[in-house]
Motif scaffolding. Structure first.
Motif, PDB file in Angstrom:
ATOM      1  N   ASN A 158       0.088  -3.555  -7.426  1.00  0.00           N
ATOM      2  CA  ASN A 158       0.013  -3.507  -5.972  1.00  0.00           C
ATOM      3  C   ASN A 158      -1.216  -2.687  -5.579  1.00  0.00           C
ATOM      4  OD1 ASN A 158       2.392  -4.803  -4.381  1.00  0.00           O
ATOM      5  ND2 ASN A 158       3.388  -3.879  -6.153  1.00  0.00           N
ATOM      6  N   THR A 191       0.829  -1.206   0.000  1.00  0.00           N
ATOM      7  CA  THR A 191       0.000   0.000   0.000  1.00  0.00           C
ATOM      8  C   THR A 191       0.868   1.262   0.000  1.00  0.00           C
ATOM      9  OG1 THR A 191      -0.149  -0.084   2.414  1.00  0.00           O
ATOM     10  CG2 THR A 191      -1.922  -1.129   1.174  1.00  0.00           C
ATOM     11  N   GLY A 192       2.151   1.092   0.217  1.00  0.00           N
ATOM     12  CA  GLY A 192       3.070   2.227   0.217  1.00  0.00           C
ATOM     13  C   GLY A 192       4.493   1.748   0.024  1.00  0.00           C
ATOM     14  N   ILE A 193       5.371   2.681  -0.299  1.00  0.00           N
ATOM     15  CA  ILE A 193       6.796   2.377  -0.458  1.00  0.00           C
ATOM     16  C   ILE A 193       7.578   3.422   0.334  1.00  0.00           C
ATOM     17  CG2 ILE A 193       6.958   3.664  -2.627  1.00  0.00           C
ATOM     18  CD1 ILE A 193       8.780   0.405  -2.179  1.00  0.00           C
ATOM     19  N   ASN A 209      -2.194   0.271  -9.972  1.00  0.00           N
ATOM     20  CA  ASN A 209      -2.253   0.573  -8.554  1.00  0.00           C
ATOM     21  C   ASN A 209      -3.505   1.400  -8.286  1.00  0.00           C
ATOM     22  OD1 ASN A 209       0.165  -0.396  -6.846  1.00  0.00           O
ATOM     23  ND2 ASN A 209       1.142   0.292  -8.740  1.00  0.00           N
ATOM     24  N   LEU A 269       2.472   8.187  -3.482  1.00  0.00           N
ATOM     25  CA  LEU A 269       3.925   8.146  -3.366  1.00  0.00           C
ATOM     26  C   LEU A 269       4.345   9.255  -2.424  1.00  0.00           C
ATOM     27  CD1 LEU A 269       5.398   7.680  -6.962  1.00  0.00           C
ATOM     28  CD2 LEU A 269       5.319   6.006  -5.125  1.00  0.00           C
ATOM     29  N   LEU A 295      -0.813   0.541  -4.161  1.00  0.00           N
ATOM     30  CA  LEU A 295      -0.250   1.843  -3.815  1.00  0.00           C
ATOM     31  C   LEU A 295      -1.299   2.935  -4.000  1.00  0.00           C
ATOM     32  CD1 LEU A 295       3.244   1.661  -5.554  1.00  0.00           C
ATOM     33  CD2 LEU A 295       2.681   1.092  -3.185  1.00  0.00           C
TER      34      LEU A 295
END
Length: 331
Positions: free
Chosen positions: A178, A157-159, A202, A183, A180
């Protein structure tokens, strides 16, 4: 007879290590392929220490340890895809310092331990199609040598920016397929060598104006199949090496004035399957499409979603009067 004996002894020397059961090997046993579904354990017996490439795919393998890999200290390419791996030990790569490529596609990995990728000089790391929900900066050492990272097909859900800060040599990053949703504004700031970024499929709804401002080598940018509703006018500013931009299947109704003029002069773009609203605000896109038809894939699929009178019309075919532009000028 003496010549025959010498040849026999040479052949025996090369075949000192037999090929593991359920596997096939190259003549000098430096490349080993294991692809039998009945294989459930790491093929230790018969594995040559000179092995440089080992591929175990579509088997019942459920565990691999540092001890297993210590049997092949010269390994530079390890492919472990479509097996039943659910976890990996933190010291897995300690005995294979020369490992360049690790492919773990299609396993059942959810969590990975700290320092898991810090014991080898990896250049290519593929974690595609697992069940990873969170990535951890502690996976990598500072200034990691990884250049190709594929995390597509997971449950992210995040990077975190902290992870990408440790990957300054990254040239290709695949985060497609994914969940996401955004960002972080500084997520990509340390990726000065990034050439390919895949964020397709995403749940991204927006991007900050400076998202790619530090990625001036970016040549392939994939943003298709997200939920993008609008884009900053300066998003592509400075991307003079851009070759491909995919924006299809988002929720874009307009592009801001000058948006497609910011990148390189000859990049290819896909804009189809967006709900373009064909009124006076679409003028920039219409003019750009007519000026650069050779730069647009599926040009005839860039069509109006509204208003009703222009529904399904090709944006490039619209006249100024249809867009109400003549009326505006006269007014």
């Amino acid at each position: 007879m003496n010549l025959w004996l010498l040849l026999t002894l040479a052949a025996l020397a090369e075949c000192h290590y037999s090929c593991p059961d359920l596997c096939s090997c190259s003549v000098r046993t430096t490349e080993v392929f294991c692809g039998q579904s009945s294989l459930t354990r790491f093929p230790v017996d018969g594995l040559s220490p000179n092995t440089t490439q080992l591929s175990i795919q579509s088997t019942g393998l459920a565990a691999v340890t540092a001890h297993h890999l210590s049997m092949v200290p010269l390994l530079n390419n390890l492919q472990l895809y479509h097996n039943n791996l659910t976890s990996l030990p933190p010291d897995l790569l300690k005995g294979v310092p020369r490992l360049n490529t690790l492919d773990l596609t299609g396993n059942q990995l959810v969590h990975l331990p700290p320092n898991i990728f810090s014991h080898a000089s990896l250049h290519n790391l593929v974690l595609k199609n697992n069940r990873i929900e969170k990535v951890d900066a502690e996976w990598f050492s500072v200034n990691s040598s990884v250049r190709w990272l594929d995390l597509s097909g997971n449950l992210l859900t995040g990077i975190p920016s902290a992870l990408l800060l440790k990957l300054p040599h990254l040239q290709s990053l695949d985060l497609s397929n994914n969940n996401l949703q955004e960002l972080q504004p500084d997520a990509l700031t340390n990726l000065h060598h990034l050439e390919t970024l895949n964020l397709a499929r995403n749940q991204l709804t927006s991007l900050k104006p400076a998202t790619f401002s530090h990625n001036l080598k970016l040549s392939h940018l994939f943003l298709q199949e997200n939920q993008l509703r609008d884009l900053p006018a300066t998003l592509l500013q400075g991307l003079q090496n851009l070759e491909h931009l995919l924006l299809n299947q988002n929720r874009l109704q307009y592009l801001p004035l000058g948006f497609l003029d910011e990148g390189g002069s000859s990049f290819m773009v896909i804009l189809s399957l967006n709900p373009w609203v064909c009124d006076e605000k679409i003028e920039f896109l219409k003019k750009w499409l007519n000026a650069h038809p050779e730069n647009v894939f599926f040009l005839d699929e860039v069509t109006c979603a509204g208003p009703e009178a222009l529904k399904h019309r090709q944006v490039a075919s619209l006249t100024d009067s249809e867009l109400g532009l003549l009326k505006l000028e006269m007014g």
